[in-house]
Write a protein that holds these residues in place. Structure first.
Motif, mmCIF file in Angstrom:
data_model
loop_
_atom_site.group_PDB
_atom_site.id
_atom_site.type_symbol
_atom_site.label_atom_id
_atom_site.label_comp_id
_atom_site.label_asym_id
_atom_site.label_seq_id
_atom_site.Cartn_x
_atom_site.Cartn_y
_atom_site.Cartn_z
ATOM 1 N N ASP B 211 0.792 -0.871 -0.498
ATOM 2 C CA ASP B 211 -0.035 0.437 -0.165
ATOM 3 C C ASP B 211 0.636 1.010 -0.529
ATOM 4 N N LEU B 212 1.689 0.976 0.615
ATOM 5 C CA LEU B 212 2.225 2.636 0.308
ATOM 6 C C LEU B 212 4.438 1.761 0.926
ATOM 7 N N THR B 213 5.166 2.980 0.150
ATOM 8 C CA THR B 213 6.749 2.699 0.642
ATOM 9 C C THR B 213 6.875 3.757 0.896
ATOM 10 N N ILE B 214 8.120 3.438 2.715
ATOM 11 C CA ILE B 214 8.450 4.271 3.403
ATOM 12 C C ILE B 214 10.063 4.114 2.301
ATOM 13 N N VAL B 215 10.686 4.963 3.007
ATOM 14 C CA VAL B 215 12.184 4.817 2.743
ATOM 15 C C VAL B 215 12.392 5.995 3.563
ATOM 16 N N ALA B 216 13.330 5.062 4.629
ATOM 17 C CA ALA B 216 14.023 5.652 5.935
ATOM 18 C C ALA B 216 15.040 5.916 5.523
ATOM 19 N N THR B 217 15.885 6.915 6.844
ATOM 20 C CA THR B 217 17.058 6.434 6.513
ATOM 21 C C THR B 217 17.130 6.262 8.461
ATOM 22 N N MET B 220 15.164 5.725 12.152
ATOM 23 C CA MET B 220 13.925 5.917 10.603
ATOM 24 C C MET B 220 13.588 4.803 10.736
ATOM 25 N N VAL B 221 14.826 3.658 10.088
ATOM 26 C CA VAL B 221 14.514 2.943 9.242
ATOM 27 C C VAL B 221 13.672 1.711 10.670
ATOM 28 N N HIS B 222 13.923 1.947 11.432
ATOM 29 C CA HIS B 222 13.030 0.575 12.662
ATOM 30 C C HIS B 222 12.112 1.630 13.479
ATOM 31 N N LYS B 223 12.284 2.820 13.762
ATOM 32 C CA LYS B 223 10.716 3.822 13.824
ATOM 33 C C LYS B 223 9.631 3.100 12.471
ATOM 34 N N SER B 224 10.507 3.437 11.805
ATOM 35 C CA SER B 224 9.002 2.997 10.661
ATOM 36 C C SER B 224 8.208 1.898 10.662
ATOM 37 N N VAL B 238 2.329 -2.179 5.209
ATOM 38 C CA VAL B 238 3.576 -0.774 4.189
ATOM 39 C C VAL B 238 4.789 -1.633 3.614
ATOM 40 N N GLU B 239 5.927 -1.217 3.031
ATOM 41 C CA GLU B 239 6.912 -1.601 2.284
ATOM 42 C C GLU B 239 7.854 -0.639 3.321
ATOM 43 N N VAL B 240 9.113 -0.913 4.053
ATOM 44 C CA VAL B 240 10.467 0.086 3.935
ATOM 45 C C VAL B 240 11.383 -0.953 3.516
ATOM 46 N N ILE B 241 11.977 1.321 3.045
ATOM 47 C CA ILE B 241 13.422 0.316 2.782
ATOM 48 C C ILE B 241 13.922 1.298 2.988
ATOM 49 N N ASP B 242 15.043 0.789 3.264
ATOM 50 C CA ASP B 242 16.622 1.386 4.680
ATOM 51 C C ASP B 242 17.237 1.186 3.294
#
Lengths: 344, 336
Positions: B211-217, B220-224, B238-242
């Motif tokens: 549903d959604l891509t989160i790109v985090a650094t 923020m990767v862990h929070k995401s 949610v997809e989470v990209i580190d």
């Protein structure tokens, strides 16, 4: 490479002779004179090429400062390294660079030392130990200390010379670099070419101490003041500093008092110094004239020999400019090459 | 995975993983040495170098004076002439004192000299807020360096990546800047024994979603990921990209993900304006993924303020899990 004179190599013997006549053979001294001509004629050739629109950007000419460049580099080998300044053409030549490739660099050509990416302000020849001129005043000081740290860690026995101007001695990098070189006793020689002005601001107006060498005491190293227009005086101070560095006793600060005949850069209107001052240096204290007459006095060269060297330098400069003109321009498609190291 | 030679793993903290990488590198290559303020007997302000000085001696674990500009420059000079220095800034904020050497020298030397030299220096930057250290010890200025061609800038988020990416950085012929979030130092994770590398310039999909891509650094990767867990309970996938590396950025991984999910949110601790998220958003706007977007891109970044001292204010300055959950929910349900 440092050619130590055999006994009786110079015509006159004894302790009354200046240092270089006791320490180097005649061929080495004639080569030093040749390098000084080469620097001056290179600068004149660069200036003329700039006027004719063959070189763009700006440049900082070192005419008048040839003795410090040559005197400092006289006893160095290609393995000994230098860091240089924005007024660095002379250092590059004194260290052994080929003027053709220097001109090619100024013309922005692929055959230039930096393949047309650096120009005058970043001229370098790593093969002869020149790690590069620097567009940032004081930028080379910590880098030289780092190179000296490598020499110490790898036990190479090499020394590193850090050229900088009087302006750089008020940068924080100067103080941080000298302190670290001293606490770690690194084989680095700090060479201040004090030409009296940081752009337009005189040393007297910009620096709290009368001599840059006075600052050496704050970092527990010898501070030596020499007439930067006298090759032998420069070379002697450098010799002592090199011995000290190679013996693991640490750094030295040498201040060469000198003068630049031309303005700071091409934008200089020369409003901060008088014509008389410039003329006095040019007529009374020219480093090349002084060296020529001393060499003749000690029988190292005669008028014919001088003419011969001048002529061969003139030809070398001419050929260098021709090489630069004929060399190919870099391709725009290669714009991003050399940003990162190409990996297989 | 990306590791070359992975053996048994065991749990290490992020700080221990970095320390282990430095120890392995020093054992493998005598050109590698460490420089920094109080990294010797003190062990570093965050105990990352710890007891390494006892093992490798003061010549290889060198305390420097408090001279960030000079120290960084010495590292650059040593790198250019054949050594492999790892320079630690005590706090990433102090790198502002060394920008000259990083930006004008390290980043440009190879280019200015037409490829005649390489500058294999590694610099480490303990960064980020959350320690009550206020405005001058809490910043996340990685985007500054991400703006400079010639540098590589990485932000490992896990102990595994911290070790593997540091080892990759040491092998790299060019200057690599490592931003380490201070709150991650104590975080534990599985770390392989021995030598392995994690490539620079490759992002990692930490959680797959539709549903959604989160790109985090970084942190923020862990929070995401925490936020994604909560959102999953609401039926939002949610997809989470580190991101792992901000220069050179792995555009392809992000583009592919956005083409799949049709929504993008960037989560980073640095100040929102002109930050890493701006680059990711613009990159997507320029790419084929733009046509796939079902909603405007959202950036969650640091507030437009220095980091304050008061703990409540400090927390409010950077994205937190609740904020990520709300922003993601609004984005996916069209409430924004």
């Amino acid at each position: 490479m440092s050619a130590t004179a055999k006994k009786g190599a110079a015509k006159k013997d004894g302790a009354n002779q200046p240092f270089i006549y006791r320490h180097y053979d005649q061929e080495k001294l004639r080569d030093a004179l040749r390098k000084m001509y080469l620097i001056r004629q290179f600068e004149e050739g660069a200036e003329e090429s700039y006027m004719r629109g063959l070189i763009h950007g700006t440049m900082h000419l070192s005419i008048g400062q040839e003795a410090s460049a040559v005197g400092i580099c006289l006893g160095l080998s290609d393995e000994d390294q230098i860091t240089s300044t924005h007024r660095g053409h002379g250092h590059c030549i004194a260290k052994g660079a080929d003027v053709s490739r220097m001109f090619a660099e100024f013309f922005g050509k692929t055959t230039g030392y930096c393949r047309g990416r650096g120009g005058s302000m970043h001229i370098a020849d790593v093969s002869t130990g020149n790690l590069g001129a620097n567009g940032i005043v004081g930028g080379g000081l910590p880098i030289a200390v780092g190179a000296a740290l490598t020499a110490k860690k790898m036990k190479t026995g090499n020394v590193v010379v850090c050229f900088f101007g009087d302006g750089a001695n008020n940068e924080g990098a100067f103080h941080e670099a000298l302190n670290m070189a001293a606490i770690w006793k690194l084989p680095v020689i700090f060479v201040c070419e004090n030409n009296g002005y940081g752009m337009s601001t005189s040393v007297a107006r910009a620096t709290a101490v009368p001599n840059i060498a006075d600052r050496a005491s704050a970092y527990a190293m010898p501070g030596v003041i020499v007439d930067g227009n006298v090759v032998s005086d420069v070379a002697e101070a450098m010799h002592d500093a090199t011995e000290r560095a190679r013996n693991g006793e640490g750094p030295t600060l040498i201040e060469c008092k000198t003068y630049r005949y031309r303005g700071h850069s091409k934008s200089d209107r020369n409003r901060y110094r008088t014509k008389e001052e410039i003329e006095e240096w040019m007529t009374e204290r020219d480093p090349i004239e002084a060296f020529e007459s001393q060499l003749m006095e000690f029988g190292v060269i005669d008028q014919n020999g001088i003419e011969e060297i001048r002529e061969s330098v003139r030809k070398e400069i001419e050929a260098g400019i021709e090489f630069a003109k004929e060399s190919p321009m870099p391709e725009v498609a290669n714009l991003e090459k050399y940003v990162y190291t190409e990996q297989a | 995975m990306d590791a070359q030679v992975e053996t048994a793993t065991r749990e290490l903290s992020y700080a221990q993983a970095i320390q282990e990488a430095m120890a392995i590198a020093m054992e493998r290559d005598e050109r590698v040495f460490l420089m920094g303020e109080d990294i010797g007997v003190y062990g570093g302000a965050f105990q990352v170098t710890g007891d390494l000085v006892e093992r490798f001696g003061t010549d290889r674990v060198m305390d420097t004076p408090i001279s960030e500009l000079g120290g960084a420059g010495v590292a650059v000079g040593a790198a250019v002439t054949g050594m492999r220095p790892i320079f630690e800034f005590q706090f990433s904020d102090f790198a502002t004192l060394a920008m000259e050497q990083i930006v004008n020298q390290a980043a440009k030397m190879r280019y200015m000299l037409g490829g005649a030299v390489s500058v294999p220096v590694v610099m480490r930057f303990p960064a980020g807020s959350g320690t009550g250290a206020a405005a001058q010890h809490s910043q996340s200025l990685e985007a500054w360096l991400g703006h400079v061609p010639g540098l590589k800038v990485i932000q490992p988020a896990t102990p595994h990546d911290a070790k593997g990416m540091l080892l990759a950085a040491i092998e790299d012929p060019d200057p690599v800047m490592i931003y380490e979030h201070k709150l991650l130092y104590k975080m534990k994770g599985e770390v392989p024994e021995g030598y392995y590398t994690v490539p620079i310039g490759k992002a990692e999909v930490r959680r797959e979603g539709a549903d959604l891509t989160i790109v985090a650094t970084s942190i923020m990767v862990h929070k995401s990921l925490d936020a994604a867990k909560q959102l999953a309970e609401e039926g939002i996938d949610v997809e989470v990209i580190d991101l792992r590396t901000i220069r050179p950025m792995d555009r392809q991984t992000i583009i592919e993900s956005v083409c799949k999910t049709s929504r993008l949110m960037c989560v980073y601790e640095g100040v929102k304006t002109l930050g890493v998220g701006a680059e990711i958003s613009a990159m997507i706007a320029e790419s084929e993924a733009f046509d796939y977007l079902d909603a405007p891109v959202v950036r969650l970044g640091g507030a437009e303020t220095p980091i304050p001292y008061n703990p409540e204010l400090e927390k409010a300055t950077v994205p937190q899990v609740d904020g990520i959950v709300k922003a993601a929910r609004d984005l996916v349900t069209g409430a924004r």
